[in-house]
Scaffold this motif. Structure first.
Motif, PDB file in Angstrom:
ATOM      1  N   ASP A   1       0.835  -1.197   0.000  1.00  0.00           N
ATOM      2  CA  ASP A   1       0.000   0.000   0.000  1.00  0.00           C
ATOM      3  C   ASP A   1       0.873   1.251   0.000  1.00  0.00           C
ATOM      4  O   ASP A   1       1.982   1.238   0.539  1.00  0.00           O
ATOM      5  N   PRO A   2       0.390   2.342  -0.581  1.00  0.00           N
ATOM      6  CA  PRO A   2       1.173   3.581  -0.537  1.00  0.00           C
ATOM      7  C   PRO A   2       1.270   4.101   0.893  1.00  0.00           C
ATOM      8  O   PRO A   2       0.383   3.868   1.721  1.00  0.00           O
ATOM      9  N   VAL A   3       2.364   4.810   1.181  1.00  0.00           N
ATOM     10  CA  VAL A   3       2.531   5.412   2.504  1.00  0.00           C
ATOM     11  C   VAL A   3       1.802   6.741   2.602  1.00  0.00           C
ATOM     12  O   VAL A   3       1.556   7.240   3.704  1.00  0.00           O
ATOM     13  N   ARG A   4       1.436   7.295   1.436  1.00  0.00           N
ATOM     14  CA  ARG A   4       0.711   8.568   1.411  1.00  0.00           C
ATOM     15  C   ARG A   4       0.042   8.713   0.047  1.00  0.00           C
ATOM     16  O   ARG A   4       0.636   8.382  -0.976  1.00  0.00           O
ATOM     17  N   ILE A   5      -1.181   9.218   0.069  1.00  0.00           N
ATOM     18  CA  ILE A   5      -1.881   9.569  -1.163  1.00  0.00           C
ATOM     19  C   ILE A   5      -2.292  11.018  -1.004  1.00  0.00           C
ATOM     20  O   ILE A   5      -2.972  11.373  -0.039  1.00  0.00           O
ATOM     21  N   SER A   6      -1.846  11.862  -1.920  1.00  0.00           N
ATOM     22  CA  SER A   6      -2.106  13.288  -1.757  1.00  0.00           C
ATOM     23  C   SER A   6      -2.539  13.925  -3.067  1.00  0.00           C
ATOM     24  O   SER A   6      -2.269  13.410  -4.145  1.00  0.00           O
TER      25      SER A   6
END
Length: 131
Positions: free
Chosen positions: A20-25
């Motif tokens: 999973d991504p560590v951040r989605i922005s």
């Protein structure tokens, strides 16, 4: 561990990610608007070791509004940006969410440069908001 494949429009340049991504922005800065041709850029950040890139890319380096900037890698055939590296975060790779072509991709959890956000854009209410 989930895997996803990001690709340029012609399929020559890909980035396969695991986990999973560590951040989605989402970023509303004017440079991201110009880079994407849209009203904001959305990206998912992954640890560098979870990204495998295949194909040829051309790089465009740009200074950031804050910090040292990023190196954007795009397909020399079709022009699609498939990944980028942040100069201040060497251990991570950013993937534009649109490159996954997955309408089920998780929503952003962070929204930045909202002072430049188009008035009709409504980020997720539970995201962190930075003006």
């Amino acid at each position: 561990m989930p895997t996803r494949l990001a690709s340029c429009s012609c399929g020559q340049l890909t980035a396969q990610v695991s986990g999973d991504p560590v951040r989605i922005s989402i970023c509303h800065c004017l440079a991201c608007q110009r880079r994407t041709g849209s009203v904001f850029g959305e990206q998912a950040r992954y640890p560098r070791e979870n990204v495998v890139v295949s194909g040829a890319s051309t790089m465009y380096s740009r200074a950031g509004d804050e910090g040292p900037g990023a190196d954007f890698h795009f397909c020399p055939m079709c022009g699609s940006t498939v990944y980028y590296t942040l100069k201040a975060l060497d251990g991570f790779v950013g993937i534009p969410v649109g490159a996954f072509a997955d309408p089920g991709f998780p929503p952003p959890t962070v929204s930045v440069y909202e002072e430049r956000m188009h008035k009709w854009v409504v980020p997720p209410a539970d995201a962190e908001h930075f003006f």
